[in-house]
Design an enzyme around this catalytic site. Structure first.
Site, PDB file in Angstrom:
ATOM      1  N   ASN A  89     -10.501 -13.464 -31.549  1.00 50.69           N
ATOM      2  CA  ASN A  89     -10.117 -12.478 -32.399  1.00 50.69           C
ATOM      3  C   ASN A  89      -9.820 -11.129 -31.578  1.00 50.69           C
ATOM      4  OD1 ASN A  89      -9.816 -10.800 -35.055  1.00 50.69           O
ATOM      5  ND2 ASN A  89     -11.817  -9.955 -33.993  1.00 50.69           N
ATOM      6  N   TYR A 154       2.145  -4.664 -27.094  1.00 50.99           N
ATOM      7  CA  TYR A 154       1.338  -5.369 -28.247  1.00 50.99           C
ATOM      8  C   TYR A 154       2.215  -6.581 -28.634  1.00 50.99           C
ATOM      9  CZ  TYR A 154      -1.282  -6.308 -32.382  1.00 50.99           C
ATOM     10  OH  TYR A 154      -2.081  -6.693 -33.263  1.00 50.99           O
TER      11      TYR A 154
END
Ligand SMILES: NC(=O)c1ccc[n+]([C@@H]2O[C@H](COP(=O)([O-])OP(=O)(O)OC[C@H]3O[C@@H](n4cnc5c(N)ncnc54)[C@H](O)[C@@H]3O)[C@@H](O)[C@H]2O)c1
Length: 253
Positions: A89, A154
């Site tokens: 995560n 990203y």
């Protein structure tokens, strides 16, 4: 209603000290799993651990460090005899297009999100093999599926996570290891405030991020945690190499 469907499972959650990782940790533990909370911010992970009544460990881990990821997996195996679930995560983002991205910022985003996920898979798979199988859940993003403005590094990192998820899913399916990813829309976490703080009008930037979801609100971290718990469970036994969008319809347009 929360069940006990993860009873007996041994899980690692990276980036467990905040936002989505925090909620995933609470949910996995709530469904009966033993969880190691791994975060570069040990105090934050410890604060989450304090809210868990069951079996829980905290390990300060920088997911970009191979020795630290190796040690994290080894600790679970030493303590609980195996590993069943890994949630990759931990991730970071910056707001910039390609010309506005410094090389070190590009490297930072790619390192935490993509290299961190790679190292997690690399060291979890051998432990899961010995445990008779497992479930690896990677946090990708809708940034892997559509182009987002001002998110060049990203989008690249999360696209890499999606491609790596599929590759690892095929590599390890015959060993009983399922690898999947979750592609959230914009989730209301501290990350959203950090990324919008870089804009001239942070309030307007936050409103724009909220309005992107056709269901008219931010996705809640609990909604991502529910998906992670499902993927971790044996109920998801035929879910392999999937990208589960939880985005309020953002990619359905
Ligand atoms: N919030 C969103 O809108 C959103 C949307 C899609 C995907 N995601 C992804 O979900 C994941 C979690 O996001 P969030 O919003 O909860 O972020 P967050 O910033 O609230 O939490 C991230 C956590 O990761 C930890 N971390 C950072 N670098 C680390 C490292 N090198 N090693 C270990 N831990 C590290 C931080 O200390 C923090 O506790 C990220 O991968 C993010 O890209 C978030």
């Amino acid at each position: 209603m929360i069940s006990n469907r993860l009873e007996g499972k041994r899980a690692i959650v990276t980036g467990a000290g905040s936002g989505i990782g925090r909620e995933i940790s609470l949910r996995l533990a709530g469904e009966g799993a033993r969880v190691v909370l791994a975060d570069i911010d040990e105090a934050a992970a410890r604060a989450v651990a304090d809210q868990i009544a069951g079996d829980v460990l905290v390990q300060r881990t920088d997911v970009t460090s191979e020795p630290e990821v190796e040690a994290l997996v080894a600790r679970v195996v030493d303590r609980w005899g195996g590993l069943d679930v890994l949630v990759n995560n931990a991730g970071v983002g910056i707001a910039a297009d390609a010309p506005g991205t410094a090389l070190e910022d590009w490297q930072f985003v790619l390192d935490v999100s993509l290299k961190g996920t790679f190292l997690g898979i690399k060291h979890a798979v051998p432990a899961m093999r010995l445990s008779g199988g497992g479930s690896i859940i990677n946090l990708s993003s809708i940034a892997a599926l559509v182009g987002l403005k001002d998110r060049a590094a990203y989008c690249a990192a999360k696209g890499g996570v999606l491609a790596l998820t599929r590759a690892a899913a095929i590599d390890h399916v015959e060993e009983g290891i399922r690898v999947n990813c979750i592609a959230p829309g914009t989730v209301e976490t501290p990350w959203v405030d950090r990324i919008t703080a870089g804009y001239e009008d942070p309030v307007a930037a936050k409103a724009t991020m909220q309005a992107r979801q056709p269901h008219g609100r931010f996705v809640q971290p609990e909604e991502i945690a529910a998906m992670a718990a499902y993927l971790a469970s044996d109920e998801a036994g035929s879910v392999v190499g999937a990208c589960m969008t939880v985005d309020g319809g953002m990619t359905a347009r």
